[in-house]
Enzyme design. Structure first.
Site, mmCIF file in Angstrom:
data_model
loop_
_atom_site.group_PDB
_atom_site.id
_atom_site.type_symbol
_atom_site.label_atom_id
_atom_site.label_comp_id
_atom_site.label_asym_id
_atom_site.label_seq_id
_atom_site.Cartn_x
_atom_site.Cartn_y
_atom_site.Cartn_z
ATOM 1 N N LYS A 192 79.023 47.187 -50.160
ATOM 2 C CA LYS A 192 78.777 46.958 -51.767
ATOM 3 C C LYS A 192 77.591 47.632 -51.984
ATOM 4 O O LYS A 192 76.577 47.391 -51.498
ATOM 5 C CB LYS A 192 78.737 45.362 -51.656
ATOM 6 C CG LYS A 192 79.920 44.619 -51.257
ATOM 7 C CD LYS A 192 79.667 42.966 -51.715
ATOM 8 C CE LYS A 192 80.990 42.289 -51.317
ATOM 9 N NZ LYS A 192 81.938 42.611 -52.413
ATOM 10 N N ARG A 196 90.415 37.586 -46.727
ATOM 11 C CA ARG A 196 91.919 37.282 -46.394
ATOM 12 C C ARG A 196 92.313 37.322 -45.021
ATOM 13 O O ARG A 196 93.127 36.603 -44.415
ATOM 14 C CB ARG A 196 92.907 38.296 -47.242
ATOM 15 C CG ARG A 196 92.808 39.712 -47.018
ATOM 16 C CD ARG A 196 93.321 40.687 -47.916
ATOM 17 N NE ARG A 196 92.346 40.464 -49.075
ATOM 18 C CZ ARG A 196 92.816 41.407 -50.371
ATOM 19 N NH1 ARG A 196 93.789 41.986 -50.622
ATOM 20 N NH2 ARG A 196 91.883 41.144 -51.461
#
Length: 492
Positions: free
Chosen positions: A274, A349
């Site tokens: 990020k 996930r």
């Protein structure tokens, strides 16, 4: 602070700060003030006239009562239209009153609001929740000792015109204890809330409320084939923890449920790092799903319903090192399905995949997972509404009713099977991310691959778990979102 429901009505109450709620109806306002105003020399009618009070939501004028009377200050609270009146209207009104009483340094406060749907217990519970949550302050990390002291005011709050509601107040306080735990977990930085800290929190809940706890270490997770979860943790020096808390009622359970929360205690993005402007400084809250799961466990452990509940958290950090997961790597989840990693920043996930497989093995009747999973959900629904995906209409209805009662907003989203085409991989069973359009839908479709036959719902709570603006009983920071919905779902 002590909250009590008492039979005494506003006209007969004495104390420091009185709050009275009125709907948006001038005739009703006039009639409601008449009896009380007789003892206050028409001060309230003057307040209505001077402030042009109409009972609209957000109108909260107050005045000081001069002389030696039994009430020092009075606040009028606008409730809006009776047709739009809900349990959350009561929470919001009670929250506004509690904050005003605190600001005015009122030792004793009395609040009179109309009941919702003639349900005194539900109304009392909602008011108590609004008060408890509004007055909670995140002050643990302040260096000034005085700043760490809880607010002294109000010392007691009377809910007027309500009798025999001690059980409703106790229920509200038990639920709020879970919400506040969640707020504190989500608000704390990643050097405080680590995977081990989440496991320790689970251990404390188990000890305090009679739940059983199993924590799987890395080796045990390897033995169960949890390659997706463990892949996320590869770069971190902090060991992953797979947490399984179980609440069992004393008798035969009416049904068995599982709640699965994403527990990424810090998300750097991994090798798909990020960068500036991506919100990396907020990624301590990427474990908000696990925070809500543990908060719900704390509440359920006190409420003790006749339902068996499994609370599951796969806790890990997503970091960078020479051992980090690479884009292009292939992981094998515990159900044998293979995953090509095309983005290491789609890690939540992966942890949920193995957690869902584990949850289904518990033989439960339904599974709900919740996670700060996608920014795409925030783009679609904004910061106040969470997304809900489920192929089961009955489960969607259960969760919708639970969330409406809680005053927490969810919107059911489509599980468009055609979009799974974007997750297909030429070398593995699937990729972990699809194309940019419909990103929150493809994330839900990914998770669906780890459920076989059990009714399941996925809640993407990325938006509502944090707020930058004070709003009613939500203070700036972590909101504790979804705990009350989960509790209502279990209790329903």
């Amino acid at each position: 602070m002590k909250i009590q429901a008492i039979e005494t009505v506003a006209a007969d109450w004495s104390g420091d700060y009185l709050g009275i709620g009125f709907f948006e109806d001038s005739a009703a306002i006039d009639a409601g003030l008449t009896q009380l105003d007789q003892s206050l020399q028409d001060i309230l009618q003057d307040l209505v006239s001077e402030t042009e009070f109409q009972g609209k939501v957000g109108e909260q004028p107050w005045t000081r009562i001069a002389g030696p009377g039994s009430i020092r200050k009075v606040m009028l609270i606008g409730l809006g239209s009776p047709d739009a009146f809900t349990l959350d209207s009561l929470r919001q009104a009670a929250a506004a009153f509690a904050k005003a009483a605190q600001k005015q340094k009122a030792a004793s406060a009395g609040l009179q609001l109309p009941s919702w749907d003639d349900d005194a217990a539900a109304s009392t519970q909602a008011m108590a929740e609004g008060i408890e949550l509004a007055l909670h302050q995140e002050i643990r990390f302040k260096s000034d000792p005085d700043a760490k002291k809880p607010g002294e005011f109000p010392q007691e709050v009377h809910l007027l015109g309500l009798a025999n509601q001690a059980a409703a107040i106790e229920k509200a306080q038990q639920i709020c204890a879970g919400v506040i735990l969640t707020r504190e977990l989500v608000a704390a930085p990643a050097n405080v809330v680590t995977p081990s800290a989440l496991a320790e929190t689970a251990a404390q809940i188990a000890e305090d409320h009679g739940l059983t706890l199993e924590v799987l270490e890395r080796e045990e997770c390897e033995a169960q084939g949890m390659g997706a979860f463990l892949g996320v943790s590869l770069a971190s020096e902090l060991p992953p923890k797979f947490i399984h808390l179980t609440y069992k009622p004393s008798g035969t359970p009416r049904r068995k449920l599982a709640i699965v929360g994403k527990g990424v205690t810090f998300d750097s993005g991994g090798l798909n790092l990020k960068v500036g402007g991506s919100g990396i400084e907020t990624m301590k809250m990427d474990m908000a799903g696990s925070g809500a799961t543990l908060g719900a466990a704390k509440a359920i452990g006190q409420l003790k319903p006749d339902v068996e509940v499994h609370f599951i958290v796969a806790a890990a950090e997503n970091m960078i090192s020479g051992h980090a997961l690479h884009p292009g790597d292939i992981l094998t989840a515990s159900n044998g399905k293979t995953i090509e990693i095309n983005n290491t920043d789609a890690e939540g996930r992966l942890t949920l995949a193995d957690a869902l497989v584990f949850a289904e093995k518990q033989g439960v009747d339904a599974i709900v997972d919740l996670a700060t999973l996608t920014g795409a959900c925030i783009v679609a629904l904004g910061n106040d509404i969470a997304g809900m995906w489920t192929p089961e209409d009955s489960l969607a209805e259960e969760l919708s009713q639970a969330s409406e009662q809680a005053g927490e907003k969810f919107w059911r989203m489509p599980l468009e099977e055609k979009y799974f085409e974007g997750l297909k991989s030429p070398i593995a069973d699937m990729k972990n991310t699809g194309p940019r359009p419909g990103g929150s839908i493809t994330a839900a479709l990914f998770l669906k691959q780890y459920i076989e036959n059990t009714p399941w719902a996925h809640l993407d709570v990325a938006g509502p778990v944090w707020t930058e603006k004070e709003n009613g009983y939500l203070n700036v920071g972590a909101t504790g979102f979804a705990v009350r919905t989960l509790v209502n779902w279990v209790m329903g």
